[in-house]
Design an enzyme around this catalytic site. Structure first.
Site, PDB file in Angstrom:
ATOM      1  CG  ASP A 134       1.044  -4.370  10.427  1.00  0.00           C
ATOM      2  OD1 ASP A 134       1.192  -5.561  10.097  1.00  0.00           O
ATOM      3  OD2 ASP A 134       1.280  -3.419   9.672  1.00  0.00           O
ATOM      4  CG  ASP A 143       4.469  -5.131  11.794  1.00  0.00           C
ATOM      5  OD1 ASP A 143       5.160  -5.607  10.870  1.00  0.00           O
ATOM      6  OD2 ASP A 143       4.268  -3.928  11.956  1.00  0.00           O
ATOM      7  CB  THR A 179      -2.104   7.143  -3.042  1.00  0.00           C
ATOM      8  OG1 THR A 179      -1.492   5.846  -3.225  1.00  0.00           O
ATOM      9  CG2 THR A 179      -1.223   8.204  -3.677  1.00  0.00           C
ATOM     10  NE  ARG A 235      -2.458   0.775   3.636  1.00  0.00           N
ATOM     11  CZ  ARG A 235      -3.192   0.669   4.728  1.00  0.00           C
ATOM     12  NH1 ARG A 235      -4.499   0.542   4.633  1.00  0.00           N
ATOM     13  NH2 ARG A 235      -2.623   0.664   5.916  1.00  0.00           N
TER      14      ARG A 235
END
Length: 217
Positions: A208, A211, A116, A112
């Protein structure tokens, strides 16, 4: 397996079985370590696959038990592909393969753009007969929906037809993006959370997922 269709999104199946909700609560806990987090992701993926394959067709067959011949049922030639979105989706694959060991596994690599928030493809490797398979795209989090929608687009460009999406937690923004871009795709999730924060993370979410799966930051 308990499930319910989401009131606002008819293409979303929320899996509210007590075991699923219990395991999801453990995953959300910031104190849950890497080993347990991985195990929970694998277990939840297995439970979700059980429901996502409910509509698979059966064919009648006969087997001989130690007592007598019995009329039984087997999957009717169903071919499945599990497509994790790298990297976090990898944590869901083994749980599904425990239920469907003959499934083939493809991979889609997306990242990603931090500004944006749009997905950019960097890797795609799929079974040659992807158009003949029922596809389960797996990714723990459906946040903006950009990666999931892009994965569906990439698969359809390569001939895929029957596609479902399995995510542990979804945000309304991600659901709306998939609904807008991906007609005919059913989303299976354990929870629909509140919203996305300014960084594109699901609130309350679980942080996350990549992670926490791989012990990185």
């Amino acid at each position: 397996m308990a499930k319910r269709m989401h009131e606002e999104y008819p293409n979303v199946v929320v899996m509210d079985h007590p075991l699923i909700q219990h395991k999801l609560s453990l995953m959300r806990d910031a104190g849950t370590g890497v080993k347990e987090f991985r195990e929970l992701v694998r277990e939840l993926a297995m439970l979700m696959a059980y429901e996502a394959t409910r509509d698979f067709q059966l064919a009648q067959t006969a087997v001989r038990t130690p007592i007598a011949e019995a009329t039984t049922y087997v999957l009717a030639g169903k071919k499945v592909a599990v497509i994790p979105i790298l990297r976090a989706g990898l944590g869901m694959v083994d749980g599904i393969l425990q239920l469907i060991p003959a499934a083939k596994v493809g991979h889609i690599g997306l990242y990603r753009d931090p500004e944006t928030l749009k997905p950019i493809e960097y890797y795609c490797k799929l079974p040659e007969d992807i158009g003949e398979r029922d596809i389960l795209i797996v990714d723990p989090m459906l946040a903006t929906g950009g990666s999931a929608a892009a994965a569906v687009e990439f698969l359809r460009e390569r001939g895929a037809k029957a596609i479902n999406l399995l995510v542990l937690i979804a945000a309304p923004e991600g659901i709306e993006e998939v609904v807008r871009c991906c007609e005919g795709v059913t989303i299976y999730t354990c929870a629909v959370d509140s919203h996305l924060d300014d960084h594109g993370y699901i609130v309350p979410g679980l942080g996350d997922a990549g992670d926490r799966l791989f012990g990185t930051r």
